[in-house]
Design an enzyme around this catalytic site. Structure first.
Site, mmCIF file in Angstrom:
data_model
loop_
_atom_site.group_PDB
_atom_site.id
_atom_site.type_symbol
_atom_site.label_atom_id
_atom_site.label_comp_id
_atom_site.label_asym_id
_atom_site.label_seq_id
_atom_site.Cartn_x
_atom_site.Cartn_y
_atom_site.Cartn_z
ATOM 1 N N LYS A 58 -12.825 -1.405 1.577
ATOM 2 C CA LYS A 58 -12.015 -0.540 0.636
ATOM 3 C C LYS A 58 -12.981 -0.321 -0.751
ATOM 4 C CE LYS A 58 -7.516 -0.748 2.558
ATOM 5 N NZ LYS A 58 -6.869 -1.787 3.347
ATOM 6 N N SER A 80 0.881 -1.329 -0.066
ATOM 7 C CA SER A 80 -0.142 -0.226 0.013
ATOM 8 C C SER A 80 0.818 1.166 0.039
ATOM 9 C CB SER A 80 -1.017 -0.072 1.201
ATOM 10 O OG SER A 80 -0.075 0.018 2.467
ATOM 11 N N HIS A 104 -6.178 -4.152 -1.336
ATOM 12 C CA HIS A 104 -6.036 -3.198 -2.082
ATOM 13 C C HIS A 104 -6.276 -3.623 -3.555
ATOM 14 C CE1 HIS A 104 -4.948 0.250 0.381
ATOM 15 N NE2 HIS A 104 -4.132 -0.534 1.120
HETATM 16 C C1 LIG Z 1 -6.699 -2.249 4.783
HETATM 17 C C2 LIG Z 1 -6.087 -3.476 5.064
HETATM 18 C C3 LIG Z 1 -6.171 -4.298 5.776
HETATM 19 C C4 LIG Z 1 -7.288 -4.105 6.914
HETATM 20 O O1 LIG Z 1 -8.715 -4.188 6.575
HETATM 21 P P1 LIG Z 1 -9.709 -3.850 7.461
HETATM 22 O O2 LIG Z 1 -11.018 -4.651 7.041
HETATM 23 O O3 LIG Z 1 -10.024 -2.394 7.506
HETATM 24 O O4 LIG Z 1 -9.569 -4.485 8.849
HETATM 25 C C5 LIG Z 1 -5.439 -5.595 5.881
HETATM 26 N N1 LIG Z 1 -4.498 -5.787 4.969
HETATM 27 C C6 LIG Z 1 -4.215 -4.985 4.023
HETATM 28 C C7 LIG Z 1 -3.154 -5.152 2.982
HETATM 29 C C8 LIG Z 1 -5.025 -3.774 3.893
HETATM 30 O O5 LIG Z 1 -4.639 -2.825 3.048
#
Ligand SMILES: *Cc1c(COP(=O)(O)O)cnc(C)c1O
Length: 396
Positions: free
Chosen positions: A243, A184, A212
């Site tokens: 997301k 990310s 992502h």
């Molecule tokens: C955003 C993200 C998470 C966390 O996701 P949530 O559902 O908000 O807990 C976990 N792993 C990665 C790679 C992320 O980008």
């Protein structure tokens, strides 16, 4: 032993240190919904820093689905899944994710953080080995810590180092290679073909956290395994509903081995001991998945926006990390310049965030721009113009 006032004083000192190191996080409260046009800090802003990749966080059809679920399925579950917390639509969402990802079974979690937190301990023990990319998400790091398996780490996306770790782990009963699908901070994709080749050579499982990517990367939005054409070689996928898939909250594990999902329902602690995903979120996410499947141009638009922004920025002489992902890191010579640029962009109505050490390596300060399908070309141009203008103001 210290007194409670001494303990609190200690916290104050640590907080002051964060502040003077420039890494104290302040929050900006938006006055309305998550979308491109937001209002915060007394300003109208164009938002270039959310994970709302497909613009579904404030989509009318998603919201309407969530509203009718409130009427039909109520507000909350007040239960975990295995007691009284499973509604027909929880099962429907799990099935929908399974077909969306072309896997065999899926289990929902309260978040992807929880999915990764519960996964490893439920499946692996001290006879097993977990080989993890050095830049994997915090939730993977924590999940691995909660598990008794032996731990190995390879340098970010470095297949030669991965092979060294596979050799070092070769005495283990089971080996799992664990990687983010997209990193990310950089927007770089994991080299899944090479990872799967090595996994095959050493008899290891492969787990990808595709938070992502799910919904907009790869054919049909099925993520980095689809993008790399290794869908039938990935054993475990974790992902988030927070997301691209509407952005509310919730996570999942999906697998081509139904037994893995079955075992997680029996053993994964965040699944067993934390509340079910709320009904309105389940219904909204189902609607988001349907919208993504029936409108492939949505995922096309965010990719096109990323290409457009990258092209304009390169033309203006900015230093970008290369790639195809809508995460676009704009690199600066120092943390001071990156921070000053973010401030100057804010003054011009562009909302973007600067990242510096320790979130990224020393000397790799950046502003991370995230494109969404709901940005127009005009808004992207406005963002680029603000970058040019801001650069002049702080004269880098
Ligand atoms: C955003 C993200 C998470 C966390 O996701 P949530 O559902 O908000 O807990 C976990 N792993 C990665 C790679 C992320 O980008």
């Amino acid at each position: 032993m210290s007194s409670i006032p001494e303990f609190i004083d200690g916290l104050k000192t640590k907080l002051d240190n964060l502040d003077s190191a420039g890494i104290y996080k302040n929050e900006r409260a938006l006055t309305g919904a998550q979308q491109v046009h937001v209002h915060a800090g007394g300003k109208e802003l164009l938002n270039f820093c959310s994970n709302n990749y497909l613009g579904l966080a404030n989509n009318e059809q998603v919201i309407n689905a969530a509203k009718s679920a409130l009427d039909q399925f109520g507000f909350g579950m007040a239960s975990v899944r295995f007691i009284a917390g499973t509604q027909t639509q929880h099962v429907a969402l799990e099935d929908k994710l399974t077909s969306f990802l072309s896997t065999q079974a899926t289990i929902l979690f309260p978040s992807c953080f929880d999915a990764n937190g519960g996964l490893f301990e439920a499946l692996f023990d001290e006879n097993d080995a977990i080989i993890s990319d050095a830049l994997n998400h915090a939730s993977i790091i924590d999940g691995v810590r909660l598990c008794k398996a032996q731990r190995f780490r390879y340098q970010n996306r470095d297949l030669a180092d991965l092979e060294i770790q596979l050799q070092a782990a070769s005495a283990a009963k089971n080996i799992v290679i664990v990687t983010d699908g997209v990193f990310s901070m950089d927007g770089y994709l994991a080299p899944l073909v090479g990872i799967c080749d090595l996994a095959e050579k050493y008899g290891a499982l492969v787990m990808v956290d595709d938070s992502h990517a799910t919904g907009f990367i790869g054919d049909g939005g099925a993520g980095t395994p689809a993008h790399c054409e290794v869908q039938n070689r990935i054993d475990i996928i974790s992902g988030t509903l927070g997301k691209a898939l509407g952005g509310a909250s919730g996570g999942f594990i999906s697998s081509r081995h139904p037994e893995i999902v079955q075992m997680l329902r029996q053993k994964a602690r965040p699944y067993l001991f934390s509340n079910s995903v709320p009904p309105s979120v389940v219904a909204g996410t189902i609607a988001a998945l349907e919208l993504i499947s029936s409108n492939p141009e949505l995922a096309g638009k965010v990719r096109e926006n990323a290409r457009y922004f990258r092209a304009l920025m390169v033309e203006e002489g900015f230093d970008l990390l290369p790639g195809v992902h809508p995460i676009v890191p704009v690199m600066f010579s120092s943390e001071h310049v990156a921070a000053a640029m973010a401030k100057a962009l804010f003054d011009r109505g562009i909302y973007a965030v600067a990242f510096s050490y320790p979130v990224v390596p020393m000397g790799k300060s950046r502003i991370r721009i995230q494109l969404s399908a709901s940005h127009t070309f005009d808004e992207i141009k406005e963002c680029v113009n603000a970058f040019v203008d801001a650069r002049e103001e702080i004269s880098v």
